[in-house]
Design a protein around this motif. Structure first.
Motif: not given
Ligand code: FE
Ligand code: NIG
Length: 421
Positions: A83-87, A276-278
């Motif tokens: 659910s979280h990418t920078h591809l 996200d991250h946290l």
């Molecule tokens: Fe990111």
């Protein structure tokens, strides 16, 4: 087109209740059937059960053209949802990685115009076609490691044209690939050098020019901001999320990676789907997320690769929260989109049980990208995005035997896909 998979050693992550997410102590459980079969019809999971009730003749009679897969010794589970990418990015950054080994921090590299800005320069120069081709390769690569759905962010453009270029590439990937893809507009990923000292003018550009254009071309499903120290403030984030809301873009934001930034609070205030991250989360942030619809999402790959402190995943689950874990696949802080590795890190680095790790990377990541009504569990009527593993002794072996690919066959939207790279 139908497929019957029989003699499955363990059919994992069954959900007959169509839950949209799982939280707190419920995350410790996954339902399974030992020695099972599953029928795929068209794009969807039609039925499944125990081999003791299996009647091959009946199924063959009703589906004469059916493909039969014998999964003896193998597990079947829902494909991972990332659910979280920078591809979508133009080039790798292994040289900067050497600077990191020598001791420079992520923030120091960013301050020198490296990091995100380094990739942004190259994104502005590369053609849309080239960007598409290299991104498609990475998409195929993650599918070979078991990912069947993925969220992809813009954010390496940082100019109107270049952000649109990235989002158009994501739109083309949606059309070219069988994977379920959601796109997230991250115009506020970093402050371009020419806007240093007048950050609010860059936020003006995001709010007044980028968001309306992105919405007009229908290029994004979500809106993101990197709300953290040295990047965008809570006030910047409020302006951007408000503007996004006016165009129907739900927030999914980067928060609290580098400090107690207020990102979690502002995310919840604007009903973000995920924060996200946290890494920097304490009692106050946990309290804020309880009784909200916002799912905390931890990105083990970035913390591992950057050698940062680990987010308090265990504490969040023990407090009753749901938890998702995604790859953050990107060239700077997490150059891997391998969700099997995330599964292992969940257990090894964050002390999640294998069942919690599976819930975090399937159903809960599906929630974090707004697709848990269609994906993330073995449920009749959901899309048939499935992993058939190699022969393995138990499902606990999946996170345990880290670093190798345990995927034997990938089925995406009811079709076996070629996963050779
Ligand atoms: Fe990111
Ligand atoms: O999610 N935290 C912000 N953005 C990315 C890093 C992107 C990069 O360094 O290129 C992340 O980790």
């Amino acid at each position: 087109m139908s497929i019957i998979i029989k003699n499955i050693k363990q059919l994992l992550q069954i959900d007959n209740e169509s839950r949209l997410l799982v939280k707190g102590s419920d995350m410790k459980h996954i339902d399974l059937i030992e020695d099972a079969w599953l029928l795929v019809q068209g794009e969807k999971i039609e039925d499944f059960g125990s081999m003791s009730d299996f009647n091959e003749n009946d199924i063959l009679k009703n589906n004469p053209d059916i493909d039969i897969i014998d999964a003896k010794g193998k597990m079947l589970m829902p494909a991972f949802v990332d659910s979280h990418t920078h591809l979508v990015y133009p080039a790798s950054r292994e040289i900067e990685y050497i600077d990191k080994i020598k001791g420079l921090s992520y923030e120091e590299i960013a301050k020198r115009g490296g990091g995100i800005l380094n990739t942004a320069k190259k994104t502005q120069q590369i053609s849309e076609d080239e960007l598409f081709e290299s991104s498609l390769k990475r998409l195929n690569e993650i599918a070979s490691y078991g990912t069947g759905a993925v969220e992809i962010k813009s954010g390496y453009g940082l100019t109107l044209e270049s952000e649109l270029k990235m989002l158009r590439v994501i739109k083309k990937l949606k059309a070219a690939s069988p994977l379920t893809i959601k796109s997230n507009f991250l115009g506020a990923h970093s402050i371009p050098l020419e806007y240093r000292g007048r950050q609010s003018e860059y936020v003006d550009l995001v709010v007044n020019e980028m968001i309306p254009k992105v919405a007009e071309e229908d290029l994004a499903d979500f809106i993101d901001v990197f709300c953290d120290i040295g990047f965008f403030t809570v006030e910047d984030t409020e302006r951007i999320l408000k503007a996004g809301q006016n165009y129907g873009l739900r927030a999914k934001i980067h928060a609290n990676e580098l400090d107690y930034s207020g990102g979690v609070q502002v995310g919840v205030k604007y009903n973000a789907l995920s924060v996200d991250h946290l890494e920097f989360v304490g009692d106050e942030e946990i309290k804020t997320m309880l009784n909200s619809e916002t799912i905390p999402t931890v990105l083990p790959g970035a913390a591992f690769f950057l050698g940062m402190k680990y987010a308090p995943a265990r504490e969040m689950i023990d407090a009753g929260l749901p938890l998702a874990m995604a790859s953050d696949f990107n060239p700077g802080s997490s150059p891997s989109g391998n969700m099997q590795l995330i599964l292992s890190m969940a257990c090894i680095l964050y002390k999640l049980l294998p069942e919690e790790a599976i819930n975090s990377t399937t159903l809960n990541t599906a929630y974090a990208m707004g697709v848990s009504d269609k994906l993330g569990t073995i449920t009749k009527g959901k899309l048939a995005n499935l992993i058939i593993t190699k022969e393995i002794p138990t499902y606990e072996y999946l996170p345990y035997y880290y670093g190798t690919n345990k995927v034997d066959t990938m089925i995406i939207k009811g079709r076996v896909v070629d996963i050779k790279n």
